[in-house]
Design a protein around this motif. Structure first.
Motif, short mmCIF file in Angstrom:
data_model
loop_
_atom_site.label_atom_id
_atom_site.label_comp_id
_atom_site.label_asym_id
_atom_site.label_seq_id
_atom_site.Cartn_x
_atom_site.Cartn_y
_atom_site.Cartn_z
N LEU A 238 0.87 -1.18 0.00
CA LEU A 238 0.00 0.00 0.00
C LEU A 238 0.91 1.23 0.00
O LEU A 238 1.66 1.45 0.96
CB LEU A 238 -0.89 -0.01 1.24
CG LEU A 238 -2.06 0.98 1.27
CD1 LEU A 238 -3.10 0.65 0.19
CD2 LEU A 238 -2.74 0.98 2.65
N PRO A 239 0.94 2.00 -1.07
CA PRO A 239 1.95 3.06 -1.22
C PRO A 239 1.75 4.22 -0.24
O PRO A 239 0.65 4.67 0.02
CB PRO A 239 1.73 3.52 -2.67
CG PRO A 239 0.31 3.20 -2.97
CD PRO A 239 0.01 1.95 -2.22
N CYS A 240 2.89 4.67 0.30
CA CYS A 240 2.92 5.83 1.19
C CYS A 240 3.99 6.80 0.69
O CYS A 240 5.18 6.43 0.71
CB CYS A 240 3.22 5.42 2.61
SG CYS A 240 2.01 4.32 3.36
N PRO A 241 3.69 8.03 0.33
CA PRO A 241 2.32 8.49 0.13
C PRO A 241 1.69 7.82 -1.10
O PRO A 241 2.40 7.14 -1.82
CB PRO A 241 2.50 9.99 -0.05
CG PRO A 241 3.88 10.13 -0.65
CD PRO A 241 4.69 9.01 -0.07
N PRO A 242 0.37 7.96 -1.28
CA PRO A 242 -0.52 8.92 -0.61
C PRO A 242 -1.04 8.45 0.74
O PRO A 242 -1.53 9.27 1.52
CB PRO A 242 -1.67 9.04 -1.61
CG PRO A 242 -1.73 7.72 -2.28
CD PRO A 242 -0.30 7.27 -2.40
N TYR A 243 -0.96 7.12 1.06
CA TYR A 243 -1.42 6.68 2.37
C TYR A 243 -0.34 6.97 3.41
O TYR A 243 0.83 7.18 3.08
CB TYR A 243 -1.78 5.19 2.34
CG TYR A 243 -3.00 4.92 1.49
CD1 TYR A 243 -4.27 5.05 2.03
CD2 TYR A 243 -2.88 4.58 0.15
CE1 TYR A 243 -5.41 4.83 1.25
CE2 TYR A 243 -4.01 4.36 -0.64
CZ TYR A 243 -5.27 4.48 -0.08
OH TYR A 243 -6.38 4.29 -0.85
N GLU A 244 -0.76 6.99 4.68
CA GLU A 244 0.16 7.27 5.78
C GLU A 244 0.16 6.10 6.73
O GLU A 244 -0.89 5.64 7.17
CB GLU A 244 -0.25 8.54 6.52
CG GLU A 244 -0.21 9.79 5.66
CD GLU A 244 -0.62 11.02 6.46
OE1 GLU A 244 0.15 11.43 7.35
OE2 GLU A 244 -1.72 11.55 6.20
N ASN A 245 1.35 5.62 7.04
CA ASN A 245 1.48 4.44 7.89
C ASN A 245 0.90 4.71 9.29
O ASN A 245 1.19 5.72 9.92
CB ASN A 245 2.96 4.06 8.04
CG ASN A 245 3.14 2.68 8.61
OD1 ASN A 245 2.72 1.69 8.00
ND2 ASN A 245 3.76 2.59 9.79
N GLY A 246 0.06 3.78 9.75
CA GLY A 246 -0.51 3.89 11.09
C GLY A 246 -1.67 4.86 11.20
O GLY A 246 -2.19 5.06 12.30
N LYS A 247 -2.07 5.47 10.11
CA LYS A 247 -3.20 6.41 10.15
C LYS A 247 -4.49 5.68 9.78
O LYS A 247 -4.50 4.79 8.92
CB LYS A 247 -2.97 7.56 9.16
CG LYS A 247 -1.82 8.47 9.54
CD LYS A 247 -2.11 9.19 10.87
CE LYS A 247 -1.00 10.12 11.29
NZ LYS A 247 -0.87 11.28 10.39
N TYR A 248 -5.56 6.07 10.46
CA TYR A 248 -6.86 5.43 10.18
C TYR A 248 -7.34 5.75 8.78
O TYR A 248 -7.02 6.81 8.21
CB TYR A 248 -7.90 5.90 11.21
CG TYR A 248 -7.65 5.36 12.60
CD1 TYR A 248 -7.24 4.05 12.81
CD2 TYR A 248 -7.82 6.18 13.71
CE1 TYR A 248 -7.00 3.55 14.09
CE2 TYR A 248 -7.61 5.69 15.00
CZ TYR A 248 -7.19 4.38 15.17
OH TYR A 248 -6.96 3.89 16.44
N VAL A 249 -8.12 4.85 8.23
CA VAL A 249 -8.59 4.94 6.84
C VAL A 249 -10.03 5.44 6.83
O VAL A 249 -10.89 4.92 7.56
CB VAL A 249 -8.48 3.58 6.14
CG1 VAL A 249 -8.98 3.69 4.70
CG2 VAL A 249 -7.05 3.08 6.17
N SER A 250 -10.30 6.41 5.99
CA SER A 250 -11.66 6.97 5.86
C SER A 250 -12.50 6.10 4.93
O SER A 250 -12.00 5.15 4.30
CB SER A 250 -11.59 8.40 5.31
OG SER A 250 -10.98 8.37 4.01
#
Length: 256
Positions: A238-250
């Motif tokens: 799961l690429p980071c960015p755009p996702y952030e490690n350990g952050k909740y998903v909307s």
């Protein structure tokens, strides 16, 4: 040479009288001739039939247009709330209690259900299970977090909603807004079972951004059952960015 009659030319007068005498019988013939009337009636019938055919065709086209706009409707479940969103065309089918298998059981169903408040009895002549492994079980559910009106171990409500103007619904993880020309029903955050060893897992569901607690049971009683945890993103595939490690998903639920 004109013939005089009482001092007036007679020939022009005779010609006028002759013309009148020719025209009058002709008009009377058209108005009173049965064949002419029948012909005109048949012509009117043909025109009426043509008009009726046009009206039927236009009505068919209008019905097709109306049916294309009046869609079959879309159904979805709002997790964490006992009511449906105040969106034009959306009504509630029923409200209930989120339920599923126990968090540490390996069997039973894998999907989460919205169990209604007023259940009907199953058939009374069902055979008795020969032992404890010959039937499934379903449990109520609890929050495993505290957020806004919901507290840790509170029971989870749900509502099954119907959008009369839509034909489909979709839950989009990682988004809070819907695509263009889609309608937002609700948004929130992704939930699942916990990332613990021995937990069989549970489906990913979109929890409403303003969760409430079910009012039927005692608050904050630790019965477990189907448990809801927020879902974190993990970087790697799961690429980071755009996702952030350990952050909740909307998440967002949309209809169209």
């Amino acid at each position: 040479m004109s013939i005089l009659y009482w001092g007036f030319p007679l020939l022009p007068l005779l010609l006028k009288v002759e013309c009148v005498s020719e025209k009058v019988p002709t008009k009377r013939l058209l108005l009173t001739d049965p064949n002419a009337l029948l012909s005109r009636m048949e012509d009117m019938d043909r025109k009426m039939l043509a008009m009726n055919a046009q009206i039927t065709d236009l009505k068919s086209q209008l019905d097709s247009v109306m049916k294309s706009h009046l869609k079959s409707g879309a159904v979805y479940t709002r997790w964490g709330r006992a009511t449906c969103p105040e969106v034009n065309g959306t009504t509630i089918l029923y409200s209930g209690i989120a339920a599923g298998r126990n968090y540490n059981d390996q069997g039973d169903g894998i999907n989460t259900l919205c169990m209604p408040h007023n259940p009907d009895s199953a058939p009374l002549d069902l055979p008795v299970a020969p032992n404890q492994y010959h039937f499934g079980r379903i449990y109520g559910s609890e929050y495993e977090f505290s957020y806004k009106k919901a507290a840790y171990n509170d029971d989870v409500p749900c509502a099954v909603c119907y959008d009369i103007y839509a034909s489909t619904s979709v839950m989009i993880p990682g988004k809070t807004l819907c695509p263009s020309h889609w309608t937002i029903q609700f948004n929130g955050f992704l939930t699942s079972d916990a990332h613990y060893s021995g937990h069989p897992g549970a489906e990913y569901l979109c929890m409403d951004s303003n969760p409430e607690y079910a009012t039927e049971g005692a608050r904050q009683q630790d019965y477990n059952g189907r448990v809801f945890y927020p879902v974190e993103a993990v970087c790697g595939s799961l690429p980071c960015p755009p996702y952030e490690n350990g952050k909740y998903v909307s998440c967002v639920v949309c209809t169209k």
